[in-house]
Design an enzyme around this catalytic site. Structure first.
Site, PDB file in Angstrom:
ATOM      1  N   ARG A  89       0.974  -1.166   0.252  1.00 46.10           N
ATOM      2  CA  ARG A  89      -0.018   0.128  -0.011  1.00 46.10           C
ATOM      3  C   ARG A  89       0.956   1.082  -0.177  1.00 46.10           C
ATOM      4  NH1 ARG A  89      -2.525  -3.338   4.132  1.00 46.10           N
ATOM      5  NH2 ARG A  89      -4.557  -4.204   3.539  1.00 46.10           N
ATOM      6  N   LYS A 133      -2.157  -2.475   7.817  1.00 52.57           N
ATOM      7  CA  LYS A 133      -3.351  -1.873   8.679  1.00 52.57           C
ATOM      8  C   LYS A 133      -3.251  -2.400   9.935  1.00 52.57           C
ATOM      9  CE  LYS A 133      -6.202  -0.574   4.690  1.00 52.57           C
ATOM     10  NZ  LYS A 133      -7.706  -0.677   3.965  1.00 52.57           N
ATOM     11  N   HIS A 154      -1.830   2.605  -6.231  1.00 52.97           N
ATOM     12  CA  HIS A 154      -2.773   1.206  -5.835  1.00 52.97           C
ATOM     13  C   HIS A 154      -2.780   0.354  -7.267  1.00 52.97           C
ATOM     14  CE1 HIS A 154      -4.697  -0.010  -2.440  1.00 52.97           C
ATOM     15  NE2 HIS A 154      -5.642  -0.551  -3.022  1.00 52.97           N
ATOM     16  N   ARG A 177      -0.302  -2.124  -6.885  1.00 52.79           N
ATOM     17  CA  ARG A 177      -0.891  -3.200  -5.973  1.00 52.79           C
ATOM     18  C   ARG A 177      -1.682  -4.394  -6.474  1.00 52.79           C
ATOM     19  NH1 ARG A 177      -1.391  -4.388  -0.144  1.00 52.79           N
ATOM     20  NH2 ARG A 177      -3.514  -4.980   0.370  1.00 52.79           N
ATOM     21  N   HIS A 230      -4.382  -8.963   3.551  1.00 50.53           N
ATOM     22  CA  HIS A 230      -6.052  -8.780   3.767  1.00 50.53           C
ATOM     23  C   HIS A 230      -6.280  -9.760   4.926  1.00 50.53           C
ATOM     24  CE1 HIS A 230      -6.678  -7.763  -0.658  1.00 50.53           C
ATOM     25  NE2 HIS A 230      -6.466  -6.529  -0.001  1.00 50.53           N
ATOM     26  N   TYR A 232      -9.650 -10.665  -7.031  1.00 57.95           N
ATOM     27  CA  TYR A 232      -8.978 -10.856  -8.287  1.00 57.95           C
ATOM     28  C   TYR A 232      -9.197 -12.066  -8.940  1.00 57.95           C
ATOM     29  CZ  TYR A 232      -6.454  -7.177  -5.884  1.00 57.95           C
ATOM     30  OH  TYR A 232      -6.059  -5.848  -5.278  1.00 57.95           O
TER      31      TYR A 232
END
Length: 297
Positions: free
Chosen positions: A146, A170, A239, A242, A265, A274
């Site tokens: 990210r 995150k 992004h 990514r 994730h 994806y």
């Protein structure tokens, strides 16, 4: 005798504007959504409206192409309207309660093709900033970071011997991600140049031309500008690298769980998007290594 729907709606908007003191724009948005409801219901007595009537209205709007997000917003406005009628006009029920709107098809993320990724990243750095950019963009694509994760990196986070990068994602969750050989080479070149401009006390891996930590805005600008110079015509933003990392790795390995771990994730559902990408080479069996991790012959 019940008041006319238009009168009740006007009273509700007055309540939002002058009692709840919502902004004029917000109040007008509520008013617009309620006008849609009244038009499609076509009833003189709002108290007689049932759950099935609301569901029919939702179905009509959905058939006209309204997105799930728009329908959710409208339903929220209608629910608030009926809650107001319950409080102020003693209505007995809210026909919007328990209603769910149809989900919109999930928008697929844009991704570069493998050839476009190579086209973007294949340039010969001829100054210190281009050396930095090469290292940044290679690392972006190599490891699927990210933008915020890239800006937080320190030189000690790169483990050259293992070919990995330590990333703080995150929620403060740390993960270890592989780094391809092209990125490793570019990072080594950049670190030799970095010492020439770094300011005392700065610990960031990637620096501005003044020697401070580089900003996210500068990274975005440099990437967009580099894409234009490399002849790529779509909108290239951080992004997208990514997304490209995830889609290219998935088409080569087919290992959704591994891609989930590398992306950081928390839930596999975030990664499953994806699997729906329209890959050009879906029928081919790719090597399990990342395209930019392959050594030159």
């Amino acid at each position: 005798m019940s008041s006319r729907p238009e009168v009740l709606a006007a009273a509700f908007i007055h309540h939002l504007t002058y009692e709840r003191r919502l902004s004029p724009l917000t109040s007008e948005n509520y008013a617009r959504d309620i006008r849609v409801l009244l038009k499609l219901l076509n009833q003189d007595d709002l108290e007689q409206v049932q759950f099935l009537n609301i569901r029919h209205v939702i179905a009509q709007l959905h058939s006209k192409g309204l997105s799930g997000r728009s329908l959710t917003r409208m339903l929220s406005a209608w629910r608030s309207f009926y809650n107001y009628l319950i409080r102020k006009h003693h209505y007995q029920q809210n026909p919007c309660n328990g209603m769910r709107v149809p989900k919109s098809p999930q928008k697929l993320p844009n991704a570069l093709s493998p050839d476009e990724a190579v086209q973007l990243l294949t340039f010969l750095p001829d100054d210190i900033l281009m050396a930095r950019d090469s290292a940044m963009f290679e690392l972006f694509y190599s490891s699927g970071l990210r933008l915020a994760e890239l800006t937080q990196l320190k030189p000690a986070d790169i483990h050259f011997a293992e070919g990995t990068v330590r990333v703080l994602g995150k929620g403060g969750k740390e993960r270890i991600v592989p780094v391809g050989v092209f990125a490793i080479q570019a990072l080594k070149v950049w670190l030799e140049q970095r010492v020439l401009i770094i300011k005392p006390g700065v610990t960031a891996l990637f620096l501005s031309q003044r020697g401070d930590a580089i900003s996210a805005r500068t990274i975005s600008y440099r990437l967009k500008n580099r894409a234009r110079q490399q002849g790529i015509h779509q909108n290239v933003h951080p992004h997208i690298l990514r997304h490209s990392f995830a889609s290219h790795l998935l088409q080569s390995s087919g290992d959704l769980r591994a891609v989930q771990e590398m992306l950081g994730h928390a839930h596999i559902t975030s990664t499953q998007i994806y699997t729906h990408l329209d890959f050009q080479h879906l029928t081919k069996i790719y090597d399990t290594t990342h395209p930019r991790a392959k050594k030159r012959d």
